[in-house]
Scaffold this active site. Sequence first.
Site, PDB file in Angstrom:
ATOM      1  N   TYR A  53       1.326  -1.141  -0.225  1.00 42.31           N
ATOM      2  CA  TYR A  53       0.349  -0.017   0.426  1.00 42.31           C
ATOM      3  C   TYR A  53       0.936   1.687   0.212  1.00 42.31           C
ATOM      4  O   TYR A  53       1.249   1.651   0.792  1.00 42.31           O
ATOM      5  CB  TYR A  53      -1.122  -0.059   1.212  1.00 42.31           C
ATOM      6  CG  TYR A  53      -1.828  -0.836   1.077  1.00 42.31           C
ATOM      7  CD1 TYR A  53      -2.014  -1.553   0.106  1.00 42.31           C
ATOM      8  CD2 TYR A  53      -2.689  -1.245   2.334  1.00 42.31           C
ATOM      9  CE1 TYR A  53      -2.972  -3.210   0.161  1.00 42.31           C
ATOM     10  CE2 TYR A  53      -3.477  -2.585   1.867  1.00 42.31           C
ATOM     11  CZ  TYR A  53      -3.492  -3.319   0.911  1.00 42.31           C
ATOM     12  OH  TYR A  53      -4.746  -4.762   1.015  1.00 42.31           O
ATOM     13  N   HIS A 128      -0.787 -12.363   0.682  1.00 43.68           N
ATOM     14  CA  HIS A 128      -1.282 -11.051   0.135  1.00 43.68           C
ATOM     15  C   HIS A 128      -2.472 -11.803  -1.183  1.00 43.68           C
ATOM     16  O   HIS A 128      -3.518 -11.771  -1.245  1.00 43.68           O
ATOM     17  CB  HIS A 128      -0.352 -10.158  -0.004  1.00 43.68           C
ATOM     18  CG  HIS A 128      -1.523  -8.457  -1.044  1.00 43.68           C
ATOM     19  ND1 HIS A 128      -0.822  -7.522  -0.067  1.00 43.68           N
ATOM     20  CD2 HIS A 128      -2.181  -8.589  -1.582  1.00 43.68           C
ATOM     21  CE1 HIS A 128      -1.639  -6.730  -0.557  1.00 43.68           C
ATOM     22  NE2 HIS A 128      -2.467  -7.242  -0.792  1.00 43.68           N
ATOM     23  N   LEU A 210     -17.460  -2.376   0.910  1.00 42.91           N
ATOM     24  CA  LEU A 210     -18.608  -1.577   0.174  1.00 42.91           C
ATOM     25  C   LEU A 210     -17.936  -1.358  -0.457  1.00 42.91           C
ATOM     26  O   LEU A 210     -19.113  -0.442  -1.080  1.00 42.91           O
ATOM     27  CB  LEU A 210     -17.723   0.001   1.343  1.00 42.91           C
ATOM     28  CG  LEU A 210     -18.173  -0.115   2.794  1.00 42.91           C
ATOM     29  CD1 LEU A 210     -17.736   0.761   3.224  1.00 42.91           C
ATOM     30  CD2 LEU A 210     -19.478  -0.199   3.280  1.00 42.91           C
ATOM     31  N   GLY A 211     -17.538  -2.627  -1.895  1.00 47.50           N
ATOM     32  CA  GLY A 211     -17.786  -2.119  -2.806  1.00 47.50           C
ATOM     33  C   GLY A 211     -16.088  -1.880  -3.540  1.00 47.50           C
ATOM     34  O   GLY A 211     -16.110  -1.071  -4.883  1.00 47.50           O
ATOM     35  N   SER A 214     -13.975   3.446  -5.069  1.00 45.01           N
ATOM     36  CA  SER A 214     -14.401   4.599  -6.022  1.00 45.01           C
ATOM     37  C   SER A 214     -16.024   4.991  -5.578  1.00 45.01           C
ATOM     38  O   SER A 214     -17.324   4.996  -6.026  1.00 45.01           O
ATOM     39  CB  SER A 214     -13.957   4.132  -7.267  1.00 45.01           C
ATOM     40  OG  SER A 214     -13.671   3.394  -7.403  1.00 45.01           O
ATOM     41  N   ALA A 215     -15.838   3.156  -5.209  1.00 42.71           N
ATOM     42  CA  ALA A 215     -18.185   2.771  -5.745  1.00 42.71           C
ATOM     43  C   ALA A 215     -18.791   2.289  -3.853  1.00 42.71           C
ATOM     44  O   ALA A 215     -19.603   2.230  -4.385  1.00 42.71           O
ATOM     45  CB  ALA A 215     -17.902   1.276  -5.607  1.00 42.71           C
TER      46      ALA A 215
HETATM   47  N1  LIG Z   1      -6.185  -8.771  -0.226  1.00 40.32           N
HETATM   48  C1  LIG Z   1      -6.558  -8.175  -1.289  1.00 40.32           C
HETATM   49  O1  LIG Z   1      -5.703  -7.653  -2.101  1.00 40.32           O
HETATM   50  C2  LIG Z   1      -6.913  -6.361  -0.295  1.00 40.32           C
HETATM   51  C3  LIG Z   1      -7.500  -5.413  -1.567  1.00 40.32           C
HETATM   52  C4  LIG Z   1      -8.490  -4.881  -1.849  1.00 40.32           C
HETATM   53  C5  LIG Z   1      -8.520  -4.045  -0.232  1.00 40.32           C
HETATM   54  N2  LIG Z   1      -7.815  -4.513   0.625  1.00 40.32           N
HETATM   55  C6  LIG Z   1      -8.291  -4.161   1.944  1.00 40.32           C
HETATM   56  O2  LIG Z   1     -10.051  -4.165   2.734  1.00 40.32           O
HETATM   57  C7  LIG Z   1     -10.067  -2.642   2.847  1.00 40.32           C
HETATM   58  C8  LIG Z   1     -11.101  -1.802   2.585  1.00 40.32           C
HETATM   59  O3  LIG Z   1     -11.232  -2.769   1.132  1.00 40.32           O
HETATM   60  P1  LIG Z   1     -11.076  -0.866  -0.144  1.00 40.32           P
HETATM   61  O4  LIG Z   1     -10.594  -0.054   1.179  1.00 40.32           O
HETATM   62  O5  LIG Z   1     -10.150  -1.079  -1.220  1.00 40.32           O
HETATM   63  O6  LIG Z   1     -12.681  -0.574   0.150  1.00 40.32           O
HETATM   64  P2  LIG Z   1     -14.020  -0.052   1.061  1.00 40.32           P
HETATM   65  O7  LIG Z   1     -13.638  -0.151   2.441  1.00 40.32           O
HETATM   66  O8  LIG Z   1     -15.128  -1.067   0.537  1.00 40.32           O
HETATM   67  O9  LIG Z   1     -14.066   1.273   0.250  1.00 40.32           O
HETATM   68  C9  LIG Z   1     -13.356   1.957   1.443  1.00 40.32           C
HETATM   69  C10 LIG Z   1     -14.061   3.918   0.909  1.00 40.32           C
HETATM   70  O10 LIG Z   1     -15.409   3.698   1.561  1.00 40.32           O
HETATM   71  C11 LIG Z   1     -15.417   5.204   1.950  1.00 40.32           C
HETATM   72  N3  LIG Z   1     -16.099   4.399   3.258  1.00 40.32           N
HETATM   73  C12 LIG Z   1     -15.670   4.311   4.607  1.00 40.32           C
HETATM   74  N4  LIG Z   1     -16.785   3.906   5.812  1.00 40.32           N
HETATM   75  C13 LIG Z   1     -18.014   4.645   4.692  1.00 40.32           C
HETATM   76  C14 LIG Z   1     -18.745   5.050   5.407  1.00 40.32           C
HETATM   77  N5  LIG Z   1     -19.427   4.252   6.811  1.00 40.32           N
HETATM   78  N6  LIG Z   1     -19.793   5.741   5.015  1.00 40.32           N
HETATM   79  C15 LIG Z   1     -19.584   6.375   3.343  1.00 40.32           C
HETATM   80  N7  LIG Z   1     -18.061   6.077   3.513  1.00 40.32           N
HETATM   81  C16 LIG Z   1     -17.228   5.352   3.701  1.00 40.32           C
HETATM   82  C17 LIG Z   1     -13.912   5.498   2.387  1.00 40.32           C
HETATM   83  O11 LIG Z   1     -14.109   6.749   1.914  1.00 40.32           O
HETATM   84  P3  LIG Z   1     -13.395   8.170   2.260  1.00 40.32           P
HETATM   85  O12 LIG Z   1     -12.340   8.102   1.911  1.00 40.32           O
HETATM   86  O13 LIG Z   1     -13.766   9.115   1.983  1.00 40.32           O
HETATM   87  O14 LIG Z   1     -13.119   7.559   3.873  1.00 40.32           O
HETATM   88  C18 LIG Z   1     -12.941   4.830   1.863  1.00 40.32           C
HETATM   89  O15 LIG Z   1     -12.281   5.671   0.599  1.00 40.32           O
HETATM   90  C19 LIG Z   1      -8.548  -1.756   2.747  1.00 40.32           C
HETATM   91  O16 LIG Z   1      -8.981  -0.520   3.460  1.00 40.32           O
HETATM   92  C20 LIG Z   1      -7.364  -2.804   2.420  1.00 40.32           C
HETATM   93  O17 LIG Z   1      -7.290  -3.030   3.504  1.00 40.32           O
HETATM   94  C21 LIG Z   1      -6.966  -5.651   0.658  1.00 40.32           C
END
Ligand SMILES: NC(=O)c1ccc[n+]([C@@H]2O[C@H](COP(=O)([O-])OP(=O)(O)OC[C@H]3O[C@@H](n4cnc5c(N)ncnc54)[C@H](OP(=O)(O)O)[C@@H]3O)[C@@H](O)[C@H]2O)c1
Length: 286
Positions: A53, A128, A210-211, A214-215
């Site tokens: 990251y 990973h 949460l998708g 960007s979603a």
């Molecule tokens: N193992 C893997 O291959 C892999 C791949 C992808 C991700 N991950 C891990 O999974 C974690 C989560 O996935 P992600 O960050 O990709 O996507 P996500 O959790 O689905 O979405 C993240 C976004 O959701 C927004 N958000 C969070 N809480 C919210 C709420 N209560 N209301 C409205 N918007 C909200 C945030 O906005 P703001 O930025 O504006 O706060 C953030 O940018 C990552 O951070 C990472 O640690 C792992």
Amino acid sequence: MKTRTIADVEVSAIGLGGMPMSIEGRPDEERSIATIHAALEVGVTLFDTADAYHLHANEVGHNESLIAKAIASWGGDTSNVLVATKGGHLRPGDGSWYVDGRPEYLKSAAEASLKRLGGEAIGLYQLHRPDPNVPYADSIGAIRDLLDAGTIRLAGISNANPEQIRLAQEILGGRLASVQNQFSPAFRSSEPELELADEMGIAFLPWSPLGGISAAAGLGERFAPFQRVAEDRGVTPQVVCLAWHLSKSPHVIPIPGASRPESIRNSVQAAELTLSAEELAALETA
Ligand SMILES: NC(=O)c1ccc[n+]([C@@H]2O[C@H](COP(=O)([O-])OP(=O)(O)OC[C@H]3O[C@@H](n4cnc5c(N)ncnc54)[C@H](OP(=O)(O)O)[C@@H]3O)[C@@H](O)[C@H]2O)c1
């Protein structure tokens, strides 16, 4: 904050994903530190990161260093915080990602992560992503060696299928602590891995719950039942979504990403929201 367990370690039922604070679109460091501090203030004790990251080639481990810095600079007790990191995925700095699952590489990557995170051992170390050019058993063998050497306290895997989960459990001698796969209303094809983790009593950490970055904001618009339940309950659709994850199994621990304090403050409300059978049935139709 309600808790769940990863192996024998108790963590908050909602964790914080660190990726949005270190890749494309990341905020300045001040806002990131404020976000991590906000998480600690509301009782989050699970932080998910990875050495990959980062944005530029010369800043491997950007997110690990950020999380370590924020935890060290927070005034409260952090003795119960579990930082979960990952190795085996790399970014050369041009926006792309690639994998390296060679045992010798994974061992050196884990040592470098430990230096950045500090302490005597990495709390949870996750492979990973499988490397198609390296037998999975060899990569997991390196994780087993790291466990045996005490470099890592708990071992996990990510982006694994059921066969790989079973193989990892066998090679680790029953010490597989967690599986981290993509799972959200928009991406439900990891249901078999979620169910297998539940059966095996292993923590399941849905990524992009949460998708995705960007979603996430448009979840309610895209999935009307989540919006409807949110309106009925007076919470956001994102909170309903995280409560839906929690309802799937007592072993599920979502790790929503955030780059703003208000996002994680809002997300933790899900730990207190129990959805009814009717609400859950409606969400399954989304
Ligand atoms: N193992 C893997 O291959 C892999 C791949 C992808 C991700 N991950 C891990 O999974 C974690 C989560 O996935 P992600 O960050 O990709 O996507 P996500 O959790 O689905 O979405 C993240 C976004 O959701 C927004 N958000 C969070 N809480 C919210 C709420 N209560 N209301 C409205 N918007 C909200 C945030 O906005 P703001 O930025 O504006 O706060 C953030 O940018 C990552 O951070 C990472 O640690 C792992």
